[in-house]
Design an enzyme around this catalytic site. Structure first.
Site, PDB file in Angstrom:
ATOM      1  N   GLY A  72       0.910  -1.074  -0.361  1.00  0.00           N
ATOM      2  CA  GLY A  72      -0.366  -0.052  -0.008  1.00  0.00           C
ATOM      3  C   GLY A  72       0.823   1.202  -0.222  1.00  0.00           C
ATOM      4  O   GLY A  72       0.296   2.093   0.321  1.00  0.00           O
ATOM      5  N   SER A  73       1.831   1.083  -0.438  1.00  0.00           N
ATOM      6  CA  SER A  73       3.083   2.318  -0.504  1.00  0.00           C
ATOM      7  C   SER A  73       1.838   3.445  -1.318  1.00  0.00           C
ATOM      8  O   SER A  73       2.269   4.887  -1.099  1.00  0.00           O
ATOM      9  CB  SER A  73       4.098   2.040  -0.846  1.00  0.00           C
ATOM     10  OG  SER A  73       3.987   1.877  -2.373  1.00  0.00           O
ATOM     11  N   ASN A  74       1.675   3.512  -2.928  1.00  0.00           N
ATOM     12  CA  ASN A  74       0.548   3.984  -3.477  1.00  0.00           C
ATOM     13  C   ASN A  74      -0.560   4.670  -2.695  1.00  0.00           C
ATOM     14  O   ASN A  74      -1.179   5.833  -2.828  1.00  0.00           O
ATOM     15  CB  ASN A  74       0.447   3.551  -4.426  1.00  0.00           C
ATOM     16  CG  ASN A  74       1.622   3.787  -5.660  1.00  0.00           C
ATOM     17  OD1 ASN A  74       1.778   4.455  -6.556  1.00  0.00           O
ATOM     18  ND2 ASN A  74       1.922   2.382  -6.061  1.00  0.00           N
ATOM     19  N   LEU A 117      -4.011  -6.635  -7.654  1.00  0.00           N
ATOM     20  CA  LEU A 117      -3.609  -8.068  -8.572  1.00  0.00           C
ATOM     21  C   LEU A 117      -4.640  -8.953  -9.004  1.00  0.00           C
ATOM     22  O   LEU A 117      -3.924  -9.913  -9.777  1.00  0.00           O
ATOM     23  CB  LEU A 117      -2.800  -8.638  -7.579  1.00  0.00           C
ATOM     24  CG  LEU A 117      -1.294  -7.908  -7.309  1.00  0.00           C
ATOM     25  CD1 LEU A 117      -0.487  -8.317  -6.409  1.00  0.00           C
ATOM     26  CD2 LEU A 117      -0.873  -7.303  -8.608  1.00  0.00           C
ATOM     27  N   HIS A 132       0.313   1.238 -13.656  1.00  0.00           N
ATOM     28  CA  HIS A 132       1.551   1.048 -14.302  1.00  0.00           C
ATOM     29  C   HIS A 132       2.807   1.158 -13.938  1.00  0.00           C
ATOM     30  O   HIS A 132       2.930   2.181 -14.483  1.00  0.00           O
ATOM     31  CB  HIS A 132       0.407   0.210 -15.399  1.00  0.00           C
ATOM     32  CG  HIS A 132       1.920  -0.730 -15.277  1.00  0.00           C
ATOM     33  ND1 HIS A 132       1.475  -2.102 -15.429  1.00  0.00           N
ATOM     34  CD2 HIS A 132       2.230  -0.790 -16.150  1.00  0.00           C
ATOM     35  CE1 HIS A 132       2.485  -2.783 -16.253  1.00  0.00           C
ATOM     36  NE2 HIS A 132       2.597  -2.346 -16.420  1.00  0.00           N
ATOM     37  N   ASP A 142      -4.123  -2.917 -18.406  1.00  0.00           N
ATOM     38  CA  ASP A 142      -3.786  -2.107 -19.001  1.00  0.00           C
ATOM     39  C   ASP A 142      -4.054  -0.901 -20.320  1.00  0.00           C
ATOM     40  O   ASP A 142      -3.056  -0.365 -21.415  1.00  0.00           O
ATOM     41  CB  ASP A 142      -2.132  -1.778 -18.991  1.00  0.00           C
ATOM     42  CG  ASP A 142      -1.526  -2.802 -17.670  1.00  0.00           C
ATOM     43  OD1 ASP A 142      -2.467  -2.552 -17.139  1.00  0.00           O
ATOM     44  OD2 ASP A 142      -1.014  -4.309 -17.282  1.00  0.00           O
TER      45      ASP A 142
HETATM   46  C1  GRF Z   1       3.410  -0.860  -7.691  1.00  0.00           C
HETATM   47  O1  GRF Z   1       4.958  -1.491  -7.745  1.00  0.00           O
HETATM   48  C2  GRF Z   1       2.210  -0.443  -8.852  1.00  0.00           C
HETATM   49  O2  GRF Z   1       2.586  -0.300  -9.965  1.00  0.00           O
HETATM   50  C3  GRF Z   1       2.154  -1.701  -9.048  1.00  0.00           C
HETATM   51  O3  GRF Z   1       2.047  -2.571  -7.537  1.00  0.00           O
HETATM   52  C4  GRF Z   1       2.867  -2.162  -6.884  1.00  0.00           C
HETATM   53  C5  GRF Z   1       2.205  -1.703  -5.948  1.00  0.00           C
HETATM   54  O4  GRF Z   1       2.676  -1.377  -4.547  1.00  0.00           O
HETATM   55  N1  GRF Z   1       0.901  -1.876 -10.359  1.00  0.00           N
HETATM   56  P1  GRF Z   1       2.102  -1.168  -3.301  1.00  0.00           P
HETATM   57  O5  GRF Z   1       1.817  -2.031  -2.302  1.00  0.00           O
HETATM   58  O6  GRF Z   1       1.650   0.463  -3.592  1.00  0.00           O
HETATM   59  O7  GRF Z   1       3.230  -0.367  -2.412  1.00  0.00           O
END
Ligand code: GRF
Length: 202
Positions: free
Chosen positions: A12-14, A91, A110, A151
């Site tokens: 979940g870093s995004n 995913l 992506h 995508d």
């Molecule tokens: C990221 O690289 C995103 O682009 C990909 O999966 C990863 C997720 O990372 N689809 P996080 O869970 O947000 O840390």
């Protein structure tokens, strides 16, 4: 403000980048109201709860049809009045019933410059391994709208990241996140949410 759900599967870093941008006042057209993980115990759920955002896991049963999982997801999103959806490291491929319910209202990030290294089978480290294998000197990240082609929806924003001669897939993955994904996703979310609000008022 559009009530927004973020769908996650992992760290979940995004999601964190979005929550931090919201806290800094950089996202004012959307409000994160729900985080859903398809994996029990994903750390992303902790991040959501720390930010006082409702966080739930909705796991697909092994024998469950994707379409039926989609119906459960849709009813959850509708019960919370969700108007916009962000896939942030989610995913599972979304089934058509979910995509059709939110036309041009689902964003995905992506970790490559689409149309390179994308589509079915390109996820996680595989994307960066493929970029290194191809010997490209630039990679990056793309935020796009989600349609029925994996995508394949309209591109909203892209940011390039240089590939270094000594890069490993893991190192490149981290730099693409730091230099591109965490910057791009909150920006694209604000831009798309603002557009939708303007369309609604037109
Ligand atoms: C990221 O690289 C995103 O682009 C990909 O999966 C990863 C997720 O990372 N689809 P996080 O869970 O947000 O840390």
């Amino acid at each position: 403000m559009l009530k927004t759900a973020v769908l996650v599967s992992g760290g979940g870093s995004n999601l964190q980048a979005i929550l931090d941008a919201e806290k800094r006042g950089e996202i004012c057209s959307a409000r994160i109201g729900l985080v859903v993980s398809n994996k029990e115990g994903a750390y992303a759920l902790e991040r959501a709860r720390k930010a006082q955002v409702e966080a739930l896991s909705l796991v697909k049963a092994p024998d469950e049809k994707l379409q039926d999982y989609g119906l459960r997801l849709l009813s959850l999103l509708r019960s919370r009045g969700i108007e916009l959806v962000v896939l942030a490291g989610f995913l599972l491929i979304l089934p058509p019933n979910v995509i059709e319910a939110y036309p041009e209202r689902i964003l995905n990030i992506h970790p490559s410059l689409i149309p390179s290294f994308c589509g079915k089978g390109f996820y996680g480290l595989k994307v960066h391994e493929a970029a290194l294998q191809a010997g490209v000197k630039l990679t990056g990240a793309t935020v796009h709208l989600v349609n029925e082609i994996p995508d394949g929806g309209r591109i909203l924003m892209q940011k390039a990241v240089e590939v270094r001669p000594d890069d490993t897939a893991e190192g490149l993955q981290l730099r693409v996140m730091q230099e591109a994904e965490w910057i791009l996703l909150p920006k694209a979310l604000e831009i798309r949410a603002k557009q939708i609000l303007e369309e609604n008022n037109a």
